[in-house]
Design a protein around this motif. Structure first.
Motif, mmCIF file in Angstrom:
data_model
loop_
_atom_site.group_PDB
_atom_site.id
_atom_site.type_symbol
_atom_site.label_atom_id
_atom_site.label_comp_id
_atom_site.label_asym_id
_atom_site.label_seq_id
_atom_site.Cartn_x
_atom_site.Cartn_y
_atom_site.Cartn_z
ATOM 1 N N ALA A 36 0.832 -1.198 0.000
ATOM 2 C CA ALA A 36 0.000 0.000 0.000
ATOM 3 C C ALA A 36 0.867 1.249 0.000
ATOM 4 O O ALA A 36 0.578 2.225 0.698
ATOM 5 C CB ALA A 36 -0.949 -0.016 1.197
ATOM 6 N N GLY A 37 1.925 1.213 -0.802
ATOM 7 C CA GLY A 37 2.710 2.416 -1.029
ATOM 8 C C GLY A 37 2.031 3.248 -2.109
ATOM 9 O O GLY A 37 0.865 3.019 -2.448
ATOM 10 N N GLU A 96 -0.670 -5.384 3.347
ATOM 11 C CA GLU A 96 0.364 -4.417 3.747
ATOM 12 C C GLU A 96 0.733 -4.695 5.193
ATOM 13 O O GLU A 96 -0.134 -4.982 6.023
ATOM 14 C CB GLU A 96 -0.169 -2.991 3.590
ATOM 15 N N LEU A 97 2.008 -4.601 5.511
ATOM 16 C CA LEU A 97 2.467 -4.827 6.880
ATOM 17 C C LEU A 97 2.446 -3.550 7.719
ATOM 18 O O LEU A 97 2.222 -3.598 8.920
ATOM 19 C CB LEU A 97 3.873 -5.429 6.874
ATOM 20 N N ASN A 98 2.654 -2.408 7.100
ATOM 21 C CA ASN A 98 2.749 -1.133 7.805
ATOM 22 C C ASN A 98 1.356 -0.648 8.219
ATOM 23 O O ASN A 98 0.469 -0.491 7.374
ATOM 24 C CB ASN A 98 3.438 -0.117 6.888
ATOM 25 N N GLU A 99 1.158 -0.393 9.512
ATOM 26 C CA GLU A 99 -0.159 -0.005 10.030
ATOM 27 C C GLU A 99 -0.646 1.320 9.445
ATOM 28 O O GLU A 99 -1.831 1.474 9.154
ATOM 29 C CB GLU A 99 -0.138 0.089 11.557
ATOM 30 N N ILE A 129 -5.297 -6.789 4.888
ATOM 31 C CA ILE A 129 -4.643 -7.853 5.648
ATOM 32 C C ILE A 129 -3.164 -7.553 5.779
ATOM 33 O O ILE A 129 -2.599 -6.773 5.007
ATOM 34 C CB ILE A 129 -4.858 -9.229 4.981
ATOM 35 N N GLY A 130 -2.549 -8.189 6.770
ATOM 36 C CA GLY A 130 -1.113 -8.036 6.966
ATOM 37 C C GLY A 130 -0.364 -9.165 6.293
ATOM 38 O O GLY A 130 0.397 -8.977 5.365
ATOM 39 N N ASN A 131 -0.602 -10.379 6.732
ATOM 40 C CA ASN A 131 0.077 -11.553 6.197
ATOM 41 C C ASN A 131 -0.867 -12.264 5.227
ATOM 42 O O ASN A 131 -1.961 -12.676 5.609
ATOM 43 C CB ASN A 131 0.472 -12.482 7.344
ATOM 44 N N ILE A 132 -0.428 -12.440 4.009
ATOM 45 C CA ILE A 132 -1.333 -12.984 2.988
ATOM 46 C C ILE A 132 -1.294 -14.498 2.847
ATOM 47 O O ILE A 132 -2.143 -15.069 2.177
ATOM 48 C CB ILE A 132 -1.055 -12.355 1.608
ATOM 49 N N LYS A 133 -0.348 -15.164 3.464
ATOM 50 C CA LYS A 133 -0.149 -16.594 3.218
ATOM 51 C C LYS A 133 -1.433 -17.404 3.414
ATOM 52 O O LYS A 133 -1.882 -18.105 2.501
ATOM 53 C CB LYS A 133 0.955 -17.128 4.122
ATOM 54 N N ASN A 134 -2.053 -17.316 4.568
ATOM 55 C CA ASN A 134 -3.271 -18.090 4.817
ATOM 56 C C ASN A 134 -4.445 -17.575 4.000
ATOM 57 O O ASN A 134 -5.279 -18.350 3.546
ATOM 58 C CB ASN A 134 -3.617 -18.076 6.310
ATOM 59 N N TYR A 135 -4.518 -16.272 3.810
ATOM 60 C CA TYR A 135 -5.630 -15.692 3.057
ATOM 61 C C TYR A 135 -5.647 -16.211 1.620
ATOM 62 O O TYR A 135 -6.685 -16.584 1.100
ATOM 63 C CB TYR A 135 -5.541 -14.169 3.075
#
Length: 108
Positions: free
Chosen positions: A49-50, A72-75, A90-96
């Motif tokens: 989300a830059g 995106e990891l940055n809040e 979401i932060g971590n996309i692996k499971n999603y």
């Protein structure tokens, strides 16, 4: 700076330098949509989300893509994506991604 004439474009008098500065990134985004043969109405996952990711998001949203997921990891950036109307942030996309295999992935 010397560059070939073919690589120089005159900015119209009614276009500010600020608005003209996004011409190239937007052109790259449109080109990327052409490459992946994206279809309006499909869902999309935007990684990052830059500036480019959020610009990509806004273009897709205005074109009718739905749902739009932003990873995106940055809040701070996650909050901007939410404010702009992301359907899912979401932060971590692996499971999603494992759960939602039908999404189109746009990697930025």
């Amino acid at each position: 700076m010397n560059v070939p004439d073919s690589q120089v474009y005159k900015i119209p008098d009614n276009l500010s330098y600020e608005r003209a500065s996004v011409t190239e990134p937007v052109a790259c985004i449109i080109h990327g949509l052409d490459i992946v043969n994206a279809k309006i109405g499909e869902s999309a996952l935007i990684l990052g989300a830059g500036f480019i990711g959020l610009t990509f998001f806004q273009i897709l949203k205005n074109m009718g893509y739905n749902p739009l997921i932003v990873a995106e990891l940055n809040e701070y950036r996650k909050n901007i994506a939410r404010e702009l109307g992301a359907d899912v942030v979401i932060g971590n996309i692996k499971n999603y991604v494992k759960e939602k295999r039908e999404i189109m992935v746009l990697i930025l």
